[in-house]
Write a protein that holds these residues in place. Structure first.
Motif, PDB file in Angstrom:
ATOM      1  N   LYS A 131       0.835  -1.205   0.000  1.00 24.94           N
ATOM      2  CA  LYS A 131       0.000   0.000   0.000  1.00 24.94           C
ATOM      3  C   LYS A 131       0.873   1.258   0.000  1.00 24.94           C
ATOM      4  CE  LYS A 131      -3.453   2.461   2.668  1.00 24.94           C
ATOM      5  NZ  LYS A 131      -4.246   2.535   3.873  1.00 24.94           N
ATOM      6  N   ASN A 158       2.686   1.751  -3.370  1.00 27.29           N
ATOM      7  CA  ASN A 158       1.772   2.275  -4.390  1.00 27.29           C
ATOM      8  C   ASN A 158       1.495   3.751  -4.184  1.00 27.29           C
ATOM      9  OD1 ASN A 158       1.534  -0.192  -5.699  1.00 27.29           O
ATOM     10  ND2 ASN A 158      -0.290  -0.796  -4.567  1.00 27.29           N
ATOM     11  N   GLU A 159       1.210   4.143  -2.949  1.00 27.13           N
ATOM     12  CA  GLU A 159       0.892   5.543  -2.668  1.00 27.13           C
ATOM     13  C   GLU A 159       2.100   6.461  -2.838  1.00 27.13           C
ATOM     14  OE1 GLU A 159      -1.290   6.124   0.979  1.00 27.13           O
ATOM     15  OE2 GLU A 159      -2.638   4.460   0.518  1.00 27.13           O
TER      16      GLU A 159
END
Length: 94
Positions: free
Chosen positions: A49, A52-53
């Protein structure tokens, strides 16, 4: 009796705890301690996560936040933003 290895990431389960942990490391640690602490926070949230961010690949994130790494400041800022943090400068009192 069986024991398990302590992992700080298991205890970083809310924003206040994460902020307190990072602020303590910023006050008391060195640059390597800070990078590793950010890595623990990223692990507690989820490396995929956060990668990706932050616009990074998962392997790049692991490499940037590993012991002995010297990530670029831009990478640190991206990761801090992805984990929901920000840098601020407060005047010190003397």
């Amino acid at each position: 009796m069986e024991t398990s290895k302590f992992d700080i990431a298991d205890y970083l389960d809310d924003k206040e705890m994460i902020a307190e942990y990072l602020n303590t490391v910023l006050e008391e640690g060195n640059e390597s301690d800070i990078i590793i602490a950010i890595g623990y926070v990223a692990k507690s949230i989820g490396m995929t996560k956060i990668a990706n961010e932050a616009g990074l690949s998962r392997p790049s994130l692991y490499k940037a936040l590993s012991e002995g790494a010297k990530p670029q400041f831009e990478t640190i800022l991206k990761v801090l933003k992805a984990i929901g943090g920000q840098l601020r400068i407060n005047p010190t009192t003397t």
